[in-house]
Every structure is written in C-alpha cells, then in structure tokens.
Design a protein around this motif. Structure first.
Motif, PDB file in Angstrom:
ATOM      1  N   THR A  57       0.658  -1.346   0.021  1.00 12.20           N
ATOM      2  CA  THR A  57       0.144  -0.225  -0.287  1.00 12.20           C
ATOM      3  C   THR A  57       0.589   1.493   0.251  1.00 12.20           C
ATOM      4  O   THR A  57       2.288   1.035  -0.077  1.00 12.20           O
ATOM      5  CB  THR A  57      -0.728   0.089   1.073  1.00 12.20           C
ATOM      6  OG1 THR A  57       0.012  -0.194   2.582  1.00 12.20           O
ATOM      7  CG2 THR A  57      -1.891  -0.966   0.973  1.00 12.20           C
TER       8      THR A  57
ATOM      9  N   ASP B 163      -0.205   6.030   0.160  1.00  9.82           N
ATOM     10  CA  ASP B 163      -1.001   6.891   0.814  1.00  9.82           C
ATOM     11  C   ASP B 163      -0.553   7.637  -0.649  1.00  9.82           C
ATOM     12  O   ASP B 163       0.447   8.313  -0.639  1.00  9.82           O
ATOM     13  CB  ASP B 163      -0.151   7.285   1.948  1.00  9.82           C
ATOM     14  CG  ASP B 163      -1.584   8.104   2.240  1.00  9.82           C
ATOM     15  OD1 ASP B 163      -2.431   8.361   1.969  1.00  9.82           O
ATOM     16  OD2 ASP B 163      -0.940   9.073   3.001  1.00  9.82           O
TER      17      ASP B 163
ATOM     18  N   SER C 249      -5.686   9.918  -1.166  1.00 13.41           N
ATOM     19  CA  SER C 249      -6.637   8.606  -0.121  1.00 13.41           C
ATOM     20  C   SER C 249      -6.316   9.687   1.099  1.00 13.41           C
ATOM     21  O   SER C 249      -6.795   9.219   2.420  1.00 13.41           O
ATOM     22  CB  SER C 249      -6.012   7.745   0.281  1.00 13.41           C
ATOM     23  OG  SER C 249      -4.227   7.882   0.319  1.00 13.41           O
ATOM     24  N   ARG C 250      -5.907  10.688   0.860  1.00 15.02           N
ATOM     25  CA  ARG C 250      -5.226  11.865   2.343  1.00 15.02           C
ATOM     26  C   ARG C 250      -5.078  13.297   1.642  1.00 15.02           C
ATOM     27  O   ARG C 250      -4.762  13.743   1.064  1.00 15.02           O
ATOM     28  CB  ARG C 250      -3.948  11.306   3.314  1.00 15.02           C
ATOM     29  CG  ARG C 250      -3.719  12.313   4.046  1.00 15.02           C
ATOM     30  CD  ARG C 250      -2.690  12.085   4.702  1.00 15.02           C
ATOM     31  NE  ARG C 250      -2.425  10.677   5.363  1.00 15.02           N
ATOM     32  CZ  ARG C 250      -3.075   9.972   6.459  1.00 15.02           C
ATOM     33  NH1 ARG C 250      -2.728  10.062   7.214  1.00 15.02           N
ATOM     34  NH2 ARG C 250      -2.616   8.521   6.737  1.00 15.02           N
TER      35      ARG C 250
ATOM     36  N   GLN D 240     -14.152   9.942   1.146  1.00 22.30           N
ATOM     37  CA  GLN D 240     -13.860   9.120   2.527  1.00 22.30           C
ATOM     38  C   GLN D 240     -11.771   9.450   2.561  1.00 22.30           C
ATOM     39  O   GLN D 240     -11.599   7.638   2.563  1.00 22.30           O
ATOM     40  CB  GLN D 240     -14.233   7.738   2.037  1.00 22.30           C
ATOM     41  CG  GLN D 240     -15.633   7.278   1.760  1.00 22.30           C
ATOM     42  CD  GLN D 240     -15.699   5.792   1.377  1.00 22.30           C
ATOM     43  OE1 GLN D 240     -14.856   5.162   1.620  1.00 22.30           O
ATOM     44  NE2 GLN D 240     -16.914   5.085   1.232  1.00 22.30           N
ATOM     45  N   LEU D 241     -11.595  10.482   2.754  1.00 19.65           N
ATOM     46  CA  LEU D 241     -10.834  10.722   2.793  1.00 19.65           C
ATOM     47  C   LEU D 241     -10.050  10.513   4.497  1.00 19.65           C
ATOM     48  O   LEU D 241     -10.451  11.221   5.138  1.00 19.65           O
ATOM     49  CB  LEU D 241      -9.720  11.822   2.453  1.00 19.65           C
ATOM     50  CG  LEU D 241     -10.333  11.911   0.356  1.00 19.65           C
ATOM     51  CD1 LEU D 241      -9.363  13.591   0.264  1.00 19.65           C
ATOM     52  CD2 LEU D 241      -9.161  10.761  -0.450  1.00 19.65           C
TER      53      LEU D 241
ATOM     54  N   SER E 175       4.062   7.968   1.933  1.00 16.32           N
ATOM     55  CA  SER E 175       3.234   8.716   1.844  1.00 16.32           C
ATOM     56  C   SER E 175       3.609   8.892  -0.017  1.00 16.32           C
ATOM     57  O   SER E 175       5.146  10.725   0.695  1.00 16.32           O
ATOM     58  CB  SER E 175       2.584   9.845   2.488  1.00 16.32           C
ATOM     59  OG  SER E 175       1.027  10.632   2.215  1.00 16.32           O
TER      60      SER E 175
ATOM     61  N   HIS F 122      -1.363   1.181  -9.739  1.00 17.37           N
ATOM     62  CA  HIS F 122      -2.170   0.152  -9.203  1.00 17.37           C
ATOM     63  C   HIS F 122      -1.958  -0.304 -10.359  1.00 17.37           C
ATOM     64  O   HIS F 122      -1.986  -1.707 -10.508  1.00 17.37           O
ATOM     65  CB  HIS F 122      -3.544   0.448 -10.618  1.00 17.37           C
ATOM     66  CG  HIS F 122      -4.781   0.847  -8.543  1.00 17.37           C
ATOM     67  ND1 HIS F 122      -5.962   1.812  -9.089  1.00 17.37           N
ATOM     68  CD2 HIS F 122      -4.501   1.025  -7.695  1.00 17.37           C
ATOM     69  CE1 HIS F 122      -7.033   1.661  -8.036  1.00 17.37           C
ATOM     70  NE2 HIS F 122      -5.452   1.763  -7.418  1.00 17.37           N
TER      71      HIS F 122
ATOM     72  N   GLU G  23      -1.763  -0.435  -3.880  1.00 18.29           N
ATOM     73  CA  GLU G  23      -3.001   0.244  -3.331  1.00 18.29           C
ATOM     74  C   GLU G  23      -2.817   1.257  -2.516  1.00 18.29           C
ATOM     75  O   GLU G  23      -1.697   1.426  -1.770  1.00 18.29           O
ATOM     76  CB  GLU G  23      -3.625  -1.160  -2.934  1.00 18.29           C
ATOM     77  CG  GLU G  23      -4.825  -1.137  -1.635  1.00 18.29           C
ATOM     78  CD  GLU G  23      -5.642  -1.422  -1.116  1.00 18.29           C
ATOM     79  OE1 GLU G  23      -6.753  -1.176  -0.335  1.00 18.29           O
ATOM     80  OE2 GLU G  23      -4.933  -2.816  -0.433  1.00 18.29           O
TER      81      GLU G  23
ATOM     82  N   ARG H  54      -3.835   4.054  -0.592  1.00 14.32           N
ATOM     83  CA  ARG H  54      -5.049   4.157   0.719  1.00 14.32           C
ATOM     84  C   ARG H  54      -3.778   4.488   2.212  1.00 14.32           C
ATOM     85  O   ARG H  54      -2.961   4.981   1.892  1.00 14.32           O
ATOM     86  CB  ARG H  54      -5.810   2.646   1.782  1.00 14.32           C
ATOM     87  CG  ARG H  54      -4.678   1.708   2.232  1.00 14.32           C
ATOM     88  CD  ARG H  54      -5.293   0.388   2.724  1.00 14.32           C
ATOM     89  NE  ARG H  54      -4.902  -1.057   2.962  1.00 14.32           N
ATOM     90  CZ  ARG H  54      -4.036  -0.779   4.083  1.00 14.32           C
ATOM     91  NH1 ARG H  54      -4.207   0.562   4.735  1.00 14.32           N
ATOM     92  NH2 ARG H  54      -3.401  -1.811   3.483  1.00 14.32           N
ATOM     93  N   PRO H  55      -4.723   5.473   2.900  1.00 16.48           N
ATOM     94  CA  PRO H  55      -4.147   5.994   4.318  1.00 16.48           C
ATOM     95  C   PRO H  55      -3.208   4.877   4.591  1.00 16.48           C
ATOM     96  O   PRO H  55      -3.656   4.217   4.729  1.00 16.48           O
ATOM     97  CB  PRO H  55      -4.925   6.799   5.237  1.00 16.48           C
ATOM     98  CG  PRO H  55      -6.729   6.823   4.073  1.00 16.48           C
ATOM     99  CD  PRO H  55      -6.719   5.755   2.999  1.00 16.48           C
TER     100      PRO H  55
END
Length: 250
Positions: free
Chosen positions: A3, A5, A30-31, A57-58, A220, A242, A247, A249-250
């Motif tokens: 993952t 960010d 994601s953030r 949804q951050l 990040s 991708h 992936e 995400r935070p």
C-alpha cells in the motif's frame, strides 16, 4: 498487496469554486491536508473541504503554516517560539471544530510552506513543534519529510509519523530535498514524476539531483494540488500505482 498513501494540500483557495476544483482531485488520493486560516483558508473553505473529503472517504489533516496570507506562508516569519506554537494550535483547533461539527476527526497534521522547510532544517524548531503537537494533540499523527528533523523528533517520542516523499522534486545525496534555487531541482515532465513516485513507494533506486543513486521508501507521496492539471496528474498517478500492484489508501 503493498500500500501507499497519496496526500494533497487542499482548501487553500478563497471561494466555493476553488473548493469544487479541489474536489476533482479527491477521487484519486487517500489523504488531504486542509488549510486552516493561517496562510490560507476560512470557515467556508474549511467546511466545504471537510464535506468533500468526507464524501470521498479521505483521511483528513490540518495544514497550519506561518500566519502570513500576503505571502501565502512561503516566507519565514520571525516569531517567538511561544507565539508560533500558539498560532499553530489556533489553526489546528479551528479545523478541529469544523471536523467535529461534521462528526469527523482529524488524523494528522502537516506543516505548510516555509514553516515545513524551517522545521525540517532546524533540529531545535522541529523538537519544539513536535513536542507541542504531541502534548496538545496527542491523537494526531505527524506528517513530514522522510529522513529529516521532524521524523527524528517524533521517533524520540515513539509518536506515529508519516514519512512524506515528493514526486516532482529532486533529492540531494543525503536524502534531503534539493533547494528550488538549484538547477534541475524540480521535475516538470509527468513520466519521470511517476517513475520517482513509484521508486519512493517501493523503495527502489532512483537518481539524486547530481545523478547519484538513492534508495529509501516513504509512507505517502505528495501531489501538489495547485497545478492547473492536478486532477489529471492525480488520476495518472493512481493508475500508475495500480499497474504496479500498489493499493492507495491512508
């Protein structure tokens, strides 16, 4: 799957239209780090930014800087340490009240502009700000430059720290950012930006500004939201990650 960010500084405009432009970036990150009235931002932009971040949804963080709207927080202000910390606290509290009114919580804090640079280049300032954030806002993670002073200060307290890397800035051989005054310090073409972002995300070798090999990883990747084509860059960065089995995400 590994993952990573993607963070972006947002809420730095003046109008609802500016916030709508920011919202075009949000599906691909994601953030977000929301300006909270120091270098930029007001109640309206904070409320709209929080609402848009919630819809996407951050993870939401405060983005305090020197209280200097005239220069957008991009110059150092000569302030006593106590006065500076009060200004940082006032900004974080301002955004925190907006988030609470929306039944949300802040997750992190990232300094802005000249204050970010000053803290990363001064052990004393980094320790003062880090100590203050941990004491006054212990629930907030701290985001800052990987391998620099804020990370070292947070580590001394065993406090959660988000190591930030830059896709569009060259690095010195010691892993610090090359000053913008240095030739080739800014990467202007998209392809090398995407490649450096991937190397930072996966801990692969890439080149410093002088052409020497560097290798370290970050948590990040910073995407600059003030670029006129930021939504396109954000989409392509997400797609690039991708394709390489990352992936976001935070």
């Amino acid at each position: 799957m590994q993952t990573i960010d993607i963070n972006c500084d947002l809420g730095e405009g003046k109008t609802s239209a500016d916030c709508r432009k920011d919202a075009q970036i949000m599906p691909y990150i994601s953030r977000c780090n929301i300006a909270c009235g120091g270098h930029a931002g007001d109640l309206n932009t904070m409320q709209l930014s929080i609402a848009n971040a919630r819809e996407n949804q951050l993870a939401i963080g405060a983005h305090p800087g020197y209280p200097d709207r005239e220069h957008f927080g991009r110059r150092t202000l000569q302030m006593e340490t106590g006065q500076l910390l009060d200004a940082v606290a006032e900004q974080i509290n301002r955004l925190q009240r907006v988030a609470r009114a929306a039944d949300l919580r802040l997750e992190h804090v990232k300094l802005h502009g000249a204050l970010y640079n000053d803290a990363e280049s001064s052990t004393e300032l980094a320790e003062s700000i880090t100590d203050f954030i941990i004491e006054e806002f212990p629930q907030l993670k701290i985001m800052g430059l990987a391998n620099a002073a804020m990370e070292a200060a947070a580590k001394r307290h065993n406090h959660p720290f988000i190591r930030e890397g830059f896709m569009d800035r060259r690095y010195l051989n010691d892993h610090q950012l090359a000053p913008r005054s240095m030739d080739n310090s800014v990467i202007t073409e998209l392809a090398p930006c995407l490649e450096q972002a991937l190397c930072l995300a996966k801990g692969r070798v890439f080149q410093s500004v002088s052409g020497e090999p560097l290798q370290f990883s970050v948590d990040s990747i910073c995407l600059h939201g003030d670029n006129p084509i930021a939504p396109t860059i954000a989409r392509q960065l997400l797609e690039h990650f991708h394709r390489h089995h990352l992936e976001v995400r935070p």
